[in-house]
Design a protein around this motif. Sequence first.
Motif, short mmCIF file in Angstrom:
data_model
loop_
_atom_site.label_atom_id
_atom_site.label_comp_id
_atom_site.label_asym_id
_atom_site.label_seq_id
_atom_site.Cartn_x
_atom_site.Cartn_y
_atom_site.Cartn_z
N TYR A 154 0.82 -23.45 16.64
CA TYR A 154 0.08 -22.29 17.10
C TYR A 154 -0.87 -22.72 18.21
O TYR A 154 -1.41 -23.83 18.15
N PRO A 155 -1.09 -21.89 19.24
CA PRO A 155 -0.50 -20.58 19.51
C PRO A 155 0.94 -20.69 20.01
O PRO A 155 1.32 -21.68 20.64
N GLY A 156 1.70 -19.65 19.75
CA GLY A 156 3.13 -19.70 19.98
C GLY A 156 3.57 -19.60 21.43
O GLY A 156 4.57 -20.21 21.81
N GLY A 157 2.84 -18.83 22.24
CA GLY A 157 3.26 -18.62 23.63
C GLY A 157 3.42 -19.92 24.41
O GLY A 157 4.52 -20.22 24.92
N PRO A 158 2.37 -20.72 24.52
CA PRO A 158 2.51 -22.00 25.24
C PRO A 158 3.51 -22.95 24.59
O PRO A 158 4.21 -23.68 25.29
N ALA A 159 3.58 -22.93 23.25
CA ALA A 159 4.50 -23.83 22.55
C ALA A 159 5.96 -23.49 22.86
O ALA A 159 6.79 -24.37 23.11
N ILE A 160 6.28 -22.19 22.83
CA ILE A 160 7.63 -21.75 23.16
C ILE A 160 7.97 -22.10 24.61
O ILE A 160 9.06 -22.59 24.92
N HIS A 217 -1.15 -6.72 21.39
CA HIS A 217 -0.82 -5.50 22.10
C HIS A 217 0.35 -5.70 23.06
O HIS A 217 0.48 -6.76 23.68
N SER A 218 1.18 -4.68 23.17
CA SER A 218 2.19 -4.59 24.22
C SER A 218 2.22 -3.14 24.65
O SER A 218 2.60 -2.26 23.87
N LEU A 219 1.79 -2.86 25.87
CA LEU A 219 1.78 -1.47 26.31
C LEU A 219 1.90 -1.38 27.82
O LEU A 219 1.54 -2.29 28.56
N LEU A 220 2.43 -0.24 28.24
CA LEU A 220 2.50 0.14 29.64
C LEU A 220 1.60 1.34 29.85
O LEU A 220 1.60 2.27 29.02
N ALA A 221 0.82 1.34 30.93
CA ALA A 221 -0.11 2.43 31.16
C ALA A 221 -0.09 2.86 32.62
O ALA A 221 0.09 2.05 33.53
N GLU A 238 2.79 -11.64 19.35
CA GLU A 238 3.01 -11.90 17.93
C GLU A 238 4.42 -12.43 17.69
O GLU A 238 4.63 -13.32 16.85
N ALA A 239 5.39 -11.88 18.42
CA ALA A 239 6.77 -12.37 18.30
C ALA A 239 6.87 -13.83 18.76
O ALA A 239 7.58 -14.63 18.15
N PHE A 240 6.15 -14.19 19.83
CA PHE A 240 6.11 -15.59 20.26
C PHE A 240 5.51 -16.47 19.16
O PHE A 240 6.02 -17.55 18.86
N ASP A 241 4.41 -16.02 18.56
CA ASP A 241 3.74 -16.80 17.51
C ASP A 241 4.66 -17.02 16.31
O ASP A 241 4.77 -18.13 15.78
N LYS A 242 5.33 -15.96 15.87
CA LYS A 242 6.18 -16.06 14.69
C LYS A 242 7.42 -16.91 14.96
O LYS A 242 7.87 -17.66 14.08
N GLY A 267 4.12 3.63 27.24
CA GLY A 267 4.91 3.06 26.17
C GLY A 267 4.13 1.95 25.49
O GLY A 267 3.28 1.30 26.12
N GLU A 268 4.39 1.71 24.21
CA GLU A 268 3.73 0.65 23.48
C GLU A 268 4.64 0.14 22.37
O GLU A 268 5.69 0.73 22.10
N SER A 269 4.24 -0.94 21.74
CA SER A 269 5.08 -1.55 20.71
C SER A 269 5.11 -0.68 19.45
O SER A 269 4.08 -0.17 19.01
N VAL A 270 6.30 -0.53 18.89
CA VAL A 270 6.44 0.21 17.64
C VAL A 270 6.42 -0.74 16.44
O VAL A 270 6.43 -0.28 15.29
N ASP A 271 6.37 -2.04 16.69
CA ASP A 271 6.27 -3.02 15.59
C ASP A 271 5.44 -4.21 16.07
O ASP A 271 4.26 -4.06 16.36
N ASP A 272 6.04 -5.38 16.17
CA ASP A 272 5.30 -6.56 16.62
C ASP A 272 4.97 -6.48 18.11
O ASP A 272 5.80 -6.05 18.92
N ALA A 273 3.77 -6.92 18.47
CA ALA A 273 3.46 -7.13 19.88
C ALA A 273 4.26 -8.35 20.35
O ALA A 273 4.65 -9.21 19.55
#
Length: 344
Positions: free
Chosen positions: A177-183, A139-143, A164-168, A155-161
Amino acid sequence: MRVLGIETSCDDTGVALYDSGAGLLAHRLFSQTALHLDYGGVVPELASRDHIRKALPLIRAVMQEADTRPDQIDGIAYTAGPGLAGALLVGAALGRSLAYAWKIPAVAVHHMEGHLLSPMLEPDPPAFPFTALLVSGGHSLLADVQALGRYTILGESVDDAVGEAFDKTAKLLGLGYPGGPAIARAAQDGDPKKFKFPRPMTERLKTQGAHPGLNFSFSGLKTAVVTAVRNRALTPPFIADIAASFEQAAVDVLAIKCEWALERTGAKQLVVAGGVSANLKLRERLKQLSEKLGVRVYFPRPEFSTDNGAMIAYAGYLRLAVGQHEPLAFSARARWGIEELGSA
């Protein structure tokens, strides 16, 4: 009121006990990262089976640590969605069954509401209303958050969260994996200005004079990384520069959108939650933004940024406290918009 929380929406089994008077009594988390590592992502069937193996032992451990008997628990909260259907059903079935056996109410909790409320577990919590950025692997959203259950998506993501972009990107760079800490680790040795990656859905304001709104898109950023990597040797310095440049671009997008959202709502508080909120670059950038705009920014502690039982126990407590509970039947919702939740 003492509430047992159970989180099984994806690849983390989380259990916690929250007491309305004493606060968080105990919490345990089992991560399935090692189980899914060879696959480069979560395998739903494996995740569900591991939740079955781990959930009950974790519940016993949490209750023992908190010196709590079943007759001292006033309610059970379990994640009912969104997430992986099979994984959700494990927690829902277990939570509802225990509630039936112990003759106490059970409540189904929205996973993202749990994340949204997680900073309220901290010593200096935010108060309603506030603007929230929820960023995770799914998820990526503003509320705009006015009260419990009163959420308006800005607002929210229209494609990858973003997660998910970090993981890919991490998978593309061979970082695992997981991508966030690795990046984030790889980026420490890199130059964030080495590659000029795009900041999708933020640049139109400069080039065309049109406001791109508060939705997110990370597919263009991901494609830019693919193009930069193509036919190049993945040496450690090159990987570090790509990771740093990607991380900076993603953080810039999130910060820009937060600034626009705060300008729209006029809120004086920004809550940032979800797995990506643990990213140190993002925290640093949003703290700078908060000082610039004169607002306060709130984060959960890093261990409560990712999926955990504490946030579900707390959200469940708030719902149970106003009389909400589930019938004997239970269900799970793989897709469940946060705006569908009713106010307390």
